[in-house]
Design an enzyme around this catalytic site. Sequence first.
Site, short mmCIF file in Angstrom:
data_model
loop_
_atom_site.label_atom_id
_atom_site.label_comp_id
_atom_site.label_asym_id
_atom_site.label_seq_id
_atom_site.Cartn_x
_atom_site.Cartn_y
_atom_site.Cartn_z
N ASN A 1 -2.64 -1.46 -6.01
CA ASN A 1 -3.72 -0.93 -5.15
C ASN A 1 -4.22 0.36 -5.80
O ASN A 1 -3.58 0.88 -6.73
CB ASN A 1 -3.22 -0.71 -3.71
CG ASN A 1 -2.12 0.32 -3.65
OD1 ASN A 1 -2.35 1.50 -3.90
ND2 ASN A 1 -0.90 -0.11 -3.35
N ASP B 1 3.63 -5.94 -6.78
CA ASP B 1 3.63 -4.49 -7.04
C ASP B 1 5.01 -3.89 -6.69
O ASP B 1 5.63 -3.17 -7.49
CB ASP B 1 2.52 -3.86 -6.18
CG ASP B 1 2.18 -2.43 -6.55
OD1 ASP B 1 2.75 -1.91 -7.53
OD2 ASP B 1 1.34 -1.83 -5.85
N1 AR6 Z 1 6.42 -12.48 -9.84
C1 AR6 Z 1 5.25 -13.18 -9.93
N2 AR6 Z 1 4.37 -13.28 -8.90
C2 AR6 Z 1 4.70 -12.66 -7.74
C3 AR6 Z 1 5.89 -11.90 -7.58
C4 AR6 Z 1 6.78 -11.84 -8.69
N3 AR6 Z 1 7.93 -11.17 -8.63
N4 AR6 Z 1 5.92 -11.41 -6.30
C5 AR6 Z 1 4.79 -11.84 -5.70
N5 AR6 Z 1 4.06 -12.59 -6.57
P1 AR6 Z 1 0.21 -9.69 -4.09
P2 AR6 Z 1 -2.63 -8.89 -4.24
C6 AR6 Z 1 2.77 -13.27 -6.34
O1 AR6 Z 1 0.16 -9.63 -2.60
O2 AR6 Z 1 -3.04 -10.06 -3.42
C7 AR6 Z 1 0.37 -4.89 -2.85
O3 AR6 Z 1 0.86 -4.31 -1.68
C8 AR6 Z 1 2.38 -13.56 -4.91
O4 AR6 Z 1 3.07 -14.71 -4.43
O5 AR6 Z 1 1.38 -9.09 -4.77
O6 AR6 Z 1 -3.41 -8.55 -5.47
C9 AR6 Z 1 -0.46 -3.93 -3.68
O7 AR6 Z 1 0.03 -2.61 -3.62
C10 AR6 Z 1 0.88 -13.79 -5.06
O8 AR6 Z 1 0.63 -15.14 -5.47
O9 AR6 Z 1 -1.10 -8.96 -4.74
C11 AR6 Z 1 -1.81 -4.06 -3.05
O10 AR6 Z 1 -1.92 -3.26 -1.89
C12 AR6 Z 1 0.47 -12.86 -6.20
O11 AR6 Z 1 1.72 -12.42 -6.79
C13 AR6 Z 1 -1.88 -5.51 -2.65
O12 AR6 Z 1 -0.53 -5.92 -2.47
C14 AR6 Z 1 -0.32 -11.64 -5.80
O13 AR6 Z 1 0.08 -11.21 -4.50
C15 AR6 Z 1 -2.47 -6.35 -3.74
O14 AR6 Z 1 -2.64 -7.66 -3.26
#
Ligand code: AR6
Length: 173
Positions: free
Chosen positions: A23, A33
């Site tokens: 973010n 993240d």
């Molecule tokens: N390895 C690979 N992919 C992952 C992992 C992992 N360890 N953990 C989660 N994912 P998101 P966004 C996937 O929500 O939508 C945060 O709070 C997950 O299943 O992580 O860009 C930031 O600080 C999904 O398919 O990112 C921002 O506030 C993908 O990663 C916000 O979330 C992205 O999900 C960003 O949201």
Amino acid sequence: MSISVILADITQLRVDAIVNAANPTLLGGAGVDGAIHRAAGQALLDACRALPECAPGVRCPPGEARITPGFALPARHVIHTVGPIWHGGSHGEPALLESCYRGALQLLRARRLSSIAFPAISCGVYGYPAALAAEVAVATLHDELTRFASIDVQLCCFSETMHAIWQQALNAA
Ligand code: AR6
């Protein structure tokens, strides 16, 4: 440049750079993240905090990217990018998402690095429909591929469902 879709925890990958779906504060959060910050350790948070703010509390606006070391991660670097929040698709979301992929690759090339793994940027908390995000990602990466031959890209999915969606997008491209 080769592109593959894998099912993995991105924090375990031994590549030149993993991408963080961050973010604008770059100070951590949930999802990938949170996982990256936990695995990299306090030093990553300190490095992020040291990055300059371009507005109060904003170290990376949506569509841009920043690079730090990987610290305790197997990956040498983390490229932090901020994807768009999905608001229905007509608020510039595809262009911002494309810009995340291009910005990350630009930083990779600037450091003369050659392997990178992306999570599904914006497809979790930010609500971007996975099939649409995968289409943007694959089209952008293919476009980059025509100009930069020596980069290995892994599209790292965290569930079987996401893996199937991303593999389908790659096959269709
Ligand atoms: N390895 C690979 N992919 C992952 C992992 C992992 N360890 N953990 C989660 N994912 P998101 P966004 C996937 O929500 O939508 C945060 O709070 C997950 O299943 O992580 O860009 C930031 O600080 C999904 O398919 O990112 C921002 O506030 C993908 O990663 C916000 O979330 C992205 O999900 C960003 O949201």
